[in-house]
Scaffold this motif. Structure first.
Motif, PDB file in Angstrom:
ATOM      1  N   LEU A 125       0.822  -1.209   0.000  1.00  0.00           N
ATOM      2  CA  LEU A 125       0.000   0.000   0.000  1.00  0.00           C
ATOM      3  C   LEU A 125       0.857   1.262   0.000  1.00  0.00           C
ATOM      4  CD1 LEU A 125      -2.884  -0.931   2.444  1.00  0.00           C
ATOM      5  CD2 LEU A 125      -3.106  -0.304   0.041  1.00  0.00           C
ATOM      6  N   LEU A 129       0.482   3.996  -2.838  1.00  0.00           N
ATOM      7  CA  LEU A 129       0.092   5.352  -2.457  1.00  0.00           C
ATOM      8  C   LEU A 129       1.175   6.366  -2.798  1.00  0.00           C
ATOM      9  CD1 LEU A 129      -1.631   4.675   0.976  1.00  0.00           C
ATOM     10  CD2 LEU A 129      -2.728   5.456  -1.122  1.00  0.00           C
ATOM     11  N   SER A 130       2.421   6.002  -2.573  1.00  0.00           N
ATOM     12  CA  SER A 130       3.520   6.919  -2.882  1.00  0.00           C
ATOM     13  C   SER A 130       3.597   7.194  -4.372  1.00  0.00           C
ATOM     14  CB  SER A 130       4.842   6.350  -2.378  1.00  0.00           C
ATOM     15  OG  SER A 130       4.815   6.232  -0.976  1.00  0.00           O
TER      16      SER A 130
END
Length: 155
Positions: A125, A129-130
């Motif tokens: 995740l 997300l990054s």
């Protein structure tokens, strides 16, 4: 966590005072009654009035200056706060050398694990997300995020 209104009132008054002090050096426009200091001065005056009202209200309430919430007694919550503040501090100090993506993945992974997300899921995740945040800011909003170690593969 709750702060007494008087604290924020004093901060607003200080901010208003600083702005009023700074705008004294703004130049006047010849032939006009109003100059570039008008709107900042109006806003600063509003900050002073609101700050005074908040301060008086906070002093009338006679409550504690700071009331800590229940989360302060939970070590896991304090660890999460420490990871968040440490990640921000680390980013400020070494982002140019290391880059946004590695630091973001590290910080988000650590935060998720402190919130009891399984390590494999936390890392996946964090990477996703990054990459999404980087794409949003770097490509769409044109914010120049540092590449750091990943400069040879930057897009």
């Amino acid at each position: 966590m709750k702060f007494n209104d008087a604290i924020f009132g004093v901060l607003l008054m200080v901010l208003g005072g600083v702005v009023l002090t700074i705008i004294q050096g703004f130049p006047s426009i010849p032939g006009q009654k109003f100059g570039p200091a008008l709107f900042p001065g109006l806003i600063a005056s509003g900050l002073l009035v609101c700050g005074l009202m908040l301060t008086l209200q906070g002093l009338r309430q006679r409550q504690a200056w700071v009331q800590l919430g229940d989360w302060v007694r939970q070590p896991r919550r304090l660890l999460s706060l420490a990871i968040l503040l440490g990640g921000i501090s680390l980013y400020i100090e070494v982002s140019e050398q290391v880059g946004f993506l590695p630091l973001s993945v590290l910080t988000v992974s650590a935060l998720m694990m402190s919130l009891q997300v399984r390590p494999s899921r936390a890392v996946l995740l964090a990477i996703a997300l990054s990459l999404m945040i980087h794409t949003l800011f770097y490509q769409l909003l044109r914010v120049p995020l540092p590449w750091g170690w990943l400069m040879p593969v930057s897009w």
